[in-house]
Design an enzyme around this catalytic site. Structure first.
Site, mmCIF file in Angstrom:
data_model
loop_
_atom_site.group_PDB
_atom_site.id
_atom_site.type_symbol
_atom_site.label_atom_id
_atom_site.label_comp_id
_atom_site.label_asym_id
_atom_site.label_seq_id
_atom_site.Cartn_x
_atom_site.Cartn_y
_atom_site.Cartn_z
ATOM 1 N N CYS A 1 38.012 61.774 -41.776
ATOM 2 C CA CYS A 1 37.433 61.016 -40.662
ATOM 3 C C CYS A 1 38.081 61.486 -39.362
ATOM 4 C CB CYS A 1 37.646 59.521 -40.862
ATOM 5 S SG CYS A 1 37.211 58.546 -39.414
ATOM 6 N N CYS B 1 40.182 58.773 -37.580
ATOM 7 C CA CYS B 1 41.429 58.492 -38.302
ATOM 8 C C CYS B 1 42.447 59.596 -38.014
ATOM 9 C CB CYS B 1 41.179 58.366 -39.801
ATOM 10 S SG CYS B 1 40.505 56.765 -40.300
ATOM 11 N N ASN C 1 27.297 52.127 -30.763
ATOM 12 C CA ASN C 1 26.165 52.746 -31.438
ATOM 13 C C ASN C 1 26.374 52.563 -32.937
ATOM 14 O OD1 ASN C 1 25.165 53.677 -28.961
ATOM 15 N ND2 ASN C 1 26.434 55.520 -29.062
ATOM 16 N N HIS D 1 33.567 52.397 -33.229
ATOM 17 C CA HIS D 1 34.137 52.635 -31.900
ATOM 18 C C HIS D 1 33.232 52.019 -30.848
ATOM 19 C CE1 HIS D 1 31.528 56.047 -32.914
ATOM 20 N NE2 HIS D 1 31.200 56.089 -31.635
ATOM 21 N N HIS E 1 32.278 52.391 -26.780
ATOM 22 C CA HIS E 1 32.364 53.195 -25.558
ATOM 23 C C HIS E 1 32.586 52.247 -24.382
ATOM 24 C CE1 HIS E 1 30.306 56.874 -27.312
ATOM 25 N NE2 HIS E 1 29.927 55.954 -28.172
HETATM 26 P P1 5GP Z 1 28.855 58.024 -31.023
HETATM 27 O O1 5GP Z 1 27.777 59.029 -30.733
HETATM 28 O O2 5GP Z 1 29.228 58.067 -32.494
HETATM 29 O O3 5GP Z 1 28.576 56.645 -30.538
HETATM 30 O O4 5GP Z 1 30.121 58.479 -30.180
HETATM 31 C C1 5GP Z 1 30.999 59.480 -30.592
HETATM 32 C C2 5GP Z 1 31.694 59.965 -29.346
HETATM 33 O O5 5GP Z 1 32.824 60.704 -29.748
HETATM 34 C C3 5GP Z 1 30.852 60.905 -28.475
HETATM 35 O O6 5GP Z 1 30.695 60.328 -27.172
HETATM 36 C C4 5GP Z 1 31.646 62.196 -28.445
HETATM 37 O O7 5GP Z 1 31.642 62.821 -27.180
HETATM 38 C C5 5GP Z 1 33.040 61.749 -28.844
HETATM 39 N N1 5GP Z 1 33.813 62.741 -29.548
HETATM 40 C C6 5GP Z 1 33.394 63.533 -30.578
HETATM 41 N N2 5GP Z 1 34.383 64.317 -31.016
HETATM 42 C C7 5GP Z 1 35.472 64.012 -30.245
HETATM 43 C C8 5GP Z 1 36.818 64.493 -30.216
HETATM 44 O O8 5GP Z 1 37.228 65.360 -31.000
HETATM 45 N N3 5GP Z 1 37.645 63.956 -29.282
HETATM 46 C C9 5GP Z 1 37.222 62.998 -28.409
HETATM 47 N N4 5GP Z 1 38.117 62.542 -27.519
HETATM 48 N N5 5GP Z 1 35.965 62.512 -28.406
HETATM 49 C C10 5GP Z 1 35.104 63.022 -29.316
HETATM 50 ZN ZN ZN Z 2 38.287 56.606 -39.757
#
Ligand code: 5GP
Ligand code: ZN
Length: 113
Positions: free
Chosen positions: A3, A6, A86, A99, A101
């Protein structure tokens, strides 16, 4: 467990930490959509909002209390901000670790796409 978040929480993958307590970790999104774009995550692995239970749901209030502190640290408490979760494929979730945002520092459009 394989993950991404994680591994970030464990420090195995670097991140720009904004805030941490015993339950919550927060770091800057790698692809920011606003001047402040922070991801706030529970240290416990919970796959999505749809995996919350009566036993683990207290982390949601931990996250929102952390968000309030982060807003002050980021200087966006007065101007306002948005907290987004999301969930699942149609919700646009790409990382399967719960998570939220936190977006702020500019005026945000509504509704999202
Ligand atoms: P989701 O699309 O699942 O709601 O949000 C995942 C978020 O994680 C995205 O906004 C993406 O830019 C961010 N993200 C993906 N990989 C990484 C990473 O390795 N480091 C950081 N800091 N953010 C990440
Ligand atoms: Zn996790």
């Amino acid at each position: 467990m394989d993950c991404l978040f994680c591994k970030i929480i464990a420090g195995e993958i670097p991140s720009a930490k904004v805030y941490e307590n015993d339950k919550v970790y927060a770091f800057r999104d790698i692809s920011p959509e606003a001047p402040t774009h922070v991801l706030i995550v529970p240290k416990e692995h919970i796959a999505s909002a749809n995996d919350l239970t009566a036993e683990n749901a207290s982390v949601v209030s931990d996250i929102f209390l952390a968000a309030k502190e982060i807003a002050a640290l980021e200087g966006i408490a007065e101007g306002g901000y948005r907290i987004v979760n999301n969930c699942g494929e149609d919700g646009g979730q790409t990382v399967k670790h719960l998570h939220f945002h936190m977006l702020g520092g500019r005026s945000l459009a509504w509704p999202p796409g």
